[in-house]
Design a protein around this motif. Structure first.
Motif, PDB file in Angstrom:
ATOM      1  N   ILE A 191      50.868  12.143 -44.563  1.00 42.46           N
ATOM      2  CA  ILE A 191      50.416  11.031 -43.545  1.00 42.46           C
ATOM      3  C   ILE A 191      48.920  11.028 -43.758  1.00 42.46           C
ATOM      4  CG2 ILE A 191      50.134  10.478 -41.385  1.00 42.46           C
ATOM      5  CD1 ILE A 191      52.831  10.166 -42.397  1.00 42.46           C
ATOM      6  N   CYS A 192      48.106   9.940 -43.867  1.00 47.92           N
ATOM      7  CA  CYS A 192      46.563   9.826 -43.923  1.00 47.92           C
ATOM      8  C   CYS A 192      46.074   9.965 -42.621  1.00 47.92           C
ATOM      9  CB  CYS A 192      46.231   8.616 -44.731  1.00 47.92           C
ATOM     10  SG  CYS A 192      44.518   8.594 -45.316  1.00 47.92           S
ATOM     11  N   PHE A 196      41.265   9.024 -43.578  1.00 44.74           N
ATOM     12  CA  PHE A 196      41.034   7.726 -43.971  1.00 44.74           C
ATOM     13  C   PHE A 196      39.700   7.273 -43.661  1.00 44.74           C
ATOM     14  CE2 PHE A 196      41.415   3.192 -42.624  1.00 44.74           C
ATOM     15  CZ  PHE A 196      42.064   2.805 -43.786  1.00 44.74           C
ATOM     16  N   GLU A 197      38.953   7.973 -42.876  1.00 47.81           N
ATOM     17  CA  GLU A 197      37.200   7.671 -42.595  1.00 47.81           C
ATOM     18  C   GLU A 197      36.602   7.986 -43.947  1.00 47.81           C
ATOM     19  OE1 GLU A 197      36.030   9.754 -39.263  1.00 47.81           O
ATOM     20  OE2 GLU A 197      36.766   8.447 -38.089  1.00 47.81           O
ATOM     21  N   ASN A 198      37.204   9.043 -44.940  1.00 52.88           N
ATOM     22  CA  ASN A 198      36.395   9.506 -46.012  1.00 52.88           C
ATOM     23  C   ASN A 198      36.659   8.460 -47.120  1.00 52.88           C
ATOM     24  OD1 ASN A 198      35.421  11.860 -44.857  1.00 52.88           O
ATOM     25  ND2 ASN A 198      37.185  13.263 -45.723  1.00 52.88           N
ATOM     26  N   ILE A 199      37.802   7.957 -46.840  1.00 54.26           N
ATOM     27  CA  ILE A 199      38.221   6.726 -48.006  1.00 54.26           C
ATOM     28  C   ILE A 199      37.494   5.391 -47.882  1.00 54.26           C
ATOM     29  CG2 ILE A 199      40.257   5.381 -48.814  1.00 54.26           C
ATOM     30  CD1 ILE A 199      42.030   7.777 -48.295  1.00 54.26           C
ATOM     31  N   ILE A 200      37.445   5.270 -46.393  1.00 51.48           N
ATOM     32  CA  ILE A 200      36.709   3.974 -46.244  1.00 51.48           C
ATOM     33  C   ILE A 200      35.140   3.819 -46.641  1.00 51.48           C
ATOM     34  CG2 ILE A 200      36.027   2.235 -44.343  1.00 51.48           C
ATOM     35  CD1 ILE A 200      39.065   2.056 -45.734  1.00 51.48           C
ATOM     36  N   ASN A 201      34.620   5.239 -46.164  1.00 53.00           N
ATOM     37  CA  ASN A 201      33.009   5.552 -46.392  1.00 53.00           C
ATOM     38  C   ASN A 201      32.778   5.211 -48.231  1.00 53.00           C
ATOM     39  OD1 ASN A 201      32.255   6.119 -43.932  1.00 53.00           O
ATOM     40  ND2 ASN A 201      32.800   8.391 -44.143  1.00 53.00           N
ATOM     41  N   ARG A 202      33.918   5.644 -48.870  1.00 56.58           N
ATOM     42  CA  ARG A 202      33.849   5.602 -50.451  1.00 56.58           C
ATOM     43  C   ARG A 202      33.916   4.105 -50.631  1.00 56.58           C
ATOM     44  NH1 ARG A 202      33.404   4.192 -54.771  1.00 56.58           N
ATOM     45  NH2 ARG A 202      33.665   5.419 -56.804  1.00 56.58           N
ATOM     46  N   PHE A 203      35.101   3.457 -50.123  1.00 59.98           N
ATOM     47  CA  PHE A 203      35.444   2.158 -50.370  1.00 59.98           C
ATOM     48  C   PHE A 203      35.075   1.297 -49.431  1.00 59.98           C
ATOM     49  CE2 PHE A 203      38.117   4.681 -53.335  1.00 59.98           C
ATOM     50  CZ  PHE A 203      37.510   4.126 -54.530  1.00 59.98           C
ATOM     51  N   GLY A 204      33.953   0.955 -48.966  1.00 55.74           N
ATOM     52  CA  GLY A 204      33.613  -0.011 -47.584  1.00 55.74           C
ATOM     53  C   GLY A 204      33.952  -1.265 -48.019  1.00 55.74           C
ATOM     54  N   PRO A 205      33.207  -2.235 -46.933  1.00 52.54           N
ATOM     55  CA  PRO A 205      33.585  -3.436 -47.028  1.00 52.54           C
ATOM     56  C   PRO A 205      33.046  -4.583 -48.308  1.00 52.54           C
ATOM     57  CG  PRO A 205      32.754  -2.977 -44.846  1.00 52.54           C
ATOM     58  CD  PRO A 205      32.636  -1.819 -45.968  1.00 52.54           C
ATOM     59  N   SER A 265      33.698  -3.337 -51.432  1.00 54.40           N
ATOM     60  CA  SER A 265      34.323  -2.644 -52.318  1.00 54.40           C
ATOM     61  C   SER A 265      35.487  -3.596 -52.700  1.00 54.40           C
ATOM     62  CB  SER A 265      34.979  -1.303 -52.111  1.00 54.40           C
ATOM     63  OG  SER A 265      36.120  -1.057 -52.830  1.00 54.40           O
ATOM     64  N   ASN A 266      35.917  -3.920 -53.848  1.00 54.43           N
ATOM     65  CA  ASN A 266      37.243  -4.543 -54.321  1.00 54.43           C
ATOM     66  C   ASN A 266      38.396  -3.931 -53.502  1.00 54.43           C
ATOM     67  OD1 ASN A 266      35.895  -6.256 -55.739  1.00 54.43           O
ATOM     68  ND2 ASN A 266      36.207  -5.110 -57.677  1.00 54.43           N
ATOM     69  N   PHE A 267      38.609  -3.076 -53.046  1.00 52.05           N
ATOM     70  CA  PHE A 267      39.787  -2.224 -52.714  1.00 52.05           C
ATOM     71  C   PHE A 267      39.729  -2.034 -51.068  1.00 52.05           C
ATOM     72  CE2 PHE A 267      38.743  -0.307 -56.708  1.00 52.05           C
ATOM     73  CZ  PHE A 267      39.660  -0.783 -57.437  1.00 52.05           C
ATOM     74  N   TYR A 268      38.663  -2.577 -50.338  1.00 50.47           N
ATOM     75  CA  TYR A 268      38.536  -2.291 -48.810  1.00 50.47           C
ATOM     76  C   TYR A 268      39.601  -3.223 -48.310  1.00 50.47           C
ATOM     77  CZ  TYR A 268      36.598  -2.907 -44.057  1.00 50.47           C
ATOM     78  OH  TYR A 268      36.641  -2.681 -42.755  1.00 50.47           O
ATOM     79  N   ILE A 269      39.915  -4.640 -48.456  1.00 44.97           N
ATOM     80  CA  ILE A 269      40.916  -5.247 -48.017  1.00 44.97           C
ATOM     81  C   ILE A 269      42.619  -4.797 -48.017  1.00 44.97           C
ATOM     82  CG2 ILE A 269      42.113  -7.650 -47.884  1.00 44.97           C
ATOM     83  CD1 ILE A 269      39.609  -7.583 -46.410  1.00 44.97           C
ATOM     84  N   ALA A 270      42.734  -4.183 -49.256  1.00 41.86           N
ATOM     85  CA  ALA A 270      43.864  -3.776 -49.659  1.00 41.86           C
ATOM     86  C   ALA A 270      44.310  -2.474 -48.563  1.00 41.86           C
ATOM     87  CB  ALA A 270      44.287  -3.466 -51.175  1.00 41.86           C
ATOM     88  N   LEU A 271      43.393  -1.486 -48.674  1.00 44.26           N
ATOM     89  CA  LEU A 271      43.482  -0.250 -47.839  1.00 44.26           C
ATOM     90  C   LEU A 271      43.352  -0.633 -46.535  1.00 44.26           C
ATOM     91  CD1 LEU A 271      40.571   1.764 -49.600  1.00 44.26           C
ATOM     92  CD2 LEU A 271      42.882   2.445 -49.366  1.00 44.26           C
ATOM     93  N   MET A 272      42.784  -1.671 -45.982  1.00 48.99           N
ATOM     94  CA  MET A 272      42.834  -1.953 -44.498  1.00 48.99           C
ATOM     95  C   MET A 272      44.225  -2.515 -44.109  1.00 48.99           C
ATOM     96  SD  MET A 272      40.635  -0.786 -42.687  1.00 48.99           S
ATOM     97  CE  MET A 272      38.652  -0.405 -42.869  1.00 48.99           C
ATOM     98  N   THR A 273      44.760  -3.469 -44.962  1.00 53.44           N
ATOM     99  CA  THR A 273      46.051  -4.069 -44.802  1.00 53.44           C
ATOM    100  C   THR A 273      47.259  -3.095 -44.852  1.00 53.44           C
ATOM    101  OG1 THR A 273      45.130  -6.224 -45.981  1.00 53.44           O
ATOM    102  CG2 THR A 273      47.592  -5.914 -45.850  1.00 53.44           C
ATOM    103  N   VAL A 330      40.290   7.620 -57.898  1.00 52.46           N
ATOM    104  CA  VAL A 330      39.118   8.164 -57.627  1.00 52.46           C
ATOM    105  C   VAL A 330      39.175   9.010 -56.050  1.00 52.46           C
ATOM    106  CG1 VAL A 330      36.903   7.339 -56.049  1.00 52.46           C
ATOM    107  CG2 VAL A 330      37.541   6.250 -58.320  1.00 52.46           C
ATOM    108  N   ILE A 331      40.105   8.466 -55.242  1.00 49.34           N
ATOM    109  CA  ILE A 331      40.433   9.403 -54.046  1.00 49.34           C
ATOM    110  C   ILE A 331      41.334  10.725 -54.368  1.00 49.34           C
ATOM    111  CG2 ILE A 331      42.072   9.579 -52.032  1.00 49.34           C
ATOM    112  CD1 ILE A 331      41.921   6.139 -51.995  1.00 49.34           C
ATOM    113  N   HIS A 332      41.903  10.778 -55.609  1.00 49.54           N
ATOM    114  CA  HIS A 332      42.488  12.094 -56.069  1.00 49.54           C
ATOM    115  C   HIS A 332      41.449  12.901 -56.629  1.00 49.54           C
ATOM    116  CE1 HIS A 332      46.441   9.842 -57.027  1.00 49.54           C
ATOM    117  NE2 HIS A 332      46.272  10.051 -55.623  1.00 49.54           N
TER     118      HIS A 332
END
Length: 401
Positions: free
Chosen positions: A178-179, A184-193, A195-203, A332-334
């Motif tokens: 479970i994230c 999750f904050e660390n992930i979003i700090n790395r892949f913010g608005p 980033s190409n991955f921001y929307i997928a992460l937030m969805t 990258v997260i790994h």
């Protein structure tokens, strides 16, 4: 029925036989054009056998398991199951089922034979999920043989017990990860608005979608800002290197309420998308669907007859992003963020568990995640977290004090 006959007509040969009368009138069946009498006789024999068996290419009492599995695959799997499931079943049939049972007659399969094979898979080191999924493939095929085919009277897989297998703790930890809020904050700090991955992460986090569903949302037709809802009606599916819009798993089309923070993210994405379209002009890539839901792209200055869609996640120039793109994000997260347990599906686990921890009804969680039944929701996606255990203790204390 009449006997098979052959005769020469000009320079070629023809076969023929009498079919059942229709409206009291003769029903001759024939076909010509064969070079030799032997060719006509062989083709006619096969055609008459199929006719005598109502179109079947085999006699049910004599068919091998191998030929029956091919028949089931061609007539049921291809017609009813998704491309990815077809690929998975074909692999299981060729790798496991045909080598184990292919040479036997379908009617000879009994529970003891299947149980022995299943126990052998355990001894060879296969995981419980692989054993269970391979048995499910065989069971599905044999269910079809019971009905509607009526080739066998019962499904021998109904009496099989999956052997007990010690669960790999590392695999279990990865599967049930479970994230938490900090991760999750660390992930979003790395892949913010930006980033190409921001929307997928937030969805995934805010909607509990499968990764293919996250990338399959169309901003033009699936988002209703007035009703504050989003409809999950597609998933992005790779078929032979091409991307298609396909129904979600189990055809779990659903409309869910959007969380306000996520709704604002989508509004910002639409605003930024329009700015990017102006910036790139004729070079911005638009996205379209063919009649069979194949996704393709073309620059803005090219007129396209296909239906235009607006994928939820694209690069700055409109180029399509896919679940394959997300592999870089996970890598990258790994490695960079030091979180080897992360995987795209954990966002779905997290969404369901947060809802359950905070009192959401199980049926609501089930419908939001798009499951077929409540058992899947409770067993696989709503984990017994420490907070849940503490809440249970507090409830019991309050009730008994």
């Amino acid at each position: 029925m009449g006997q098979l006959r052959t005769r020469k007509r000009g320079s070629t040969w023809e076969w023929s036989f009498e079919g059942a009368k229709i409206g009291g009138k003769r029903n001759p069946i024939s076909k010509g054009g064969y070079r030799t009498k032997a060719e006509a006789l062989a083709a006619g024999t096969q055609a008459k056998a199929e006719y005598d068996n109502a179109g079947r290419v085999f006699t049910p009492q004599e068919v091998s398991v191998s030929d029956y599995l091919d028949y089931w695959f061609d007539n049921y799997v291809i017609a009813n199951l998704s491309y990815n499931t077809q690929t998975d079943y074909r692999r299981k049939i060729n790798t496991h089922l045909k080598p184990a049972f292919g040479i036997y007659r379908l009617l000879s399969l009994e529970p003891d034979i299947i149980q022995k094979w299943l126990d052998g898979m355990k001894r060879r080191g296969y995981s419980k999920s692989m054993i269970k999924n391979t048995l499910s493939c065989l069971s599905g095929a044999l269910n079809y043989a019971v009905y509607p085919c009526k080739y066998i009277k019962y499904n021998p897989c109904d009496y099989i017990r999956i052997p007990k297998i010690a669960q790999n703790l590392e695999r279990k930890e990865h599967t049930e990860y479970i994230c938490n809020k900090l991760d999750f904050e660390n992930i979003i700090n790395r892949f913010g608005p930006d980033s190409n991955f921001y929307i997928a992460l937030m969805t995934g986090y805010y909607c509990g979608t499968r990764i293919g569903e996250s990338y399959g949302i169309d901003l033009l037709s699936d988002v209703d800002f007035k009703a504050h809802t989003i409809t999950i009606r597609h998933q992005l599916s790779n078929e032979d290197g091409k991307w298609y819009y396909r129904p979600p798993k189990y055809n779990s089309v659903r409309t869910i309420k959007m969380i306000p923070d996520y709704e604002n993210i989508l509004k910002q994405e639409l605003h930024q998308r329009k700015k990017n379209m102006l910036r790139y002009g004729q070079y911005f890539m638009k996205t379209y669907l063919t009649k069979d839901d194949l996704i393709f792209q073309a620059p803005t200055n090219i007129q396209i007859a296909g239906k235009e869609i607006m994928p939820i996640s694209v690069k700055e120039n409109g180029e399509l992003l896919t679940p394959y793109s997300f592999k870089y994000c996970a890598k990258v997260i790994h490695e960079e963020l030091g979180n080897p347990l992360f995987h795209s599906h954990c966002l779905r686990h997290t969404h369901g568990t947060i809802l359950a921890e905070n009192g959401a009804q199980p049926k609501t969680v089930m419908e939001r995640l798009g499951h077929r039944d409540i058992k899947t929701t409770m067993n696989r996606y709503v984990f017994n977290t420490e907070k849940m255990q503490d809440d249970a203790v507090n409830i019991f204390v309050q009730a008994t004090s």
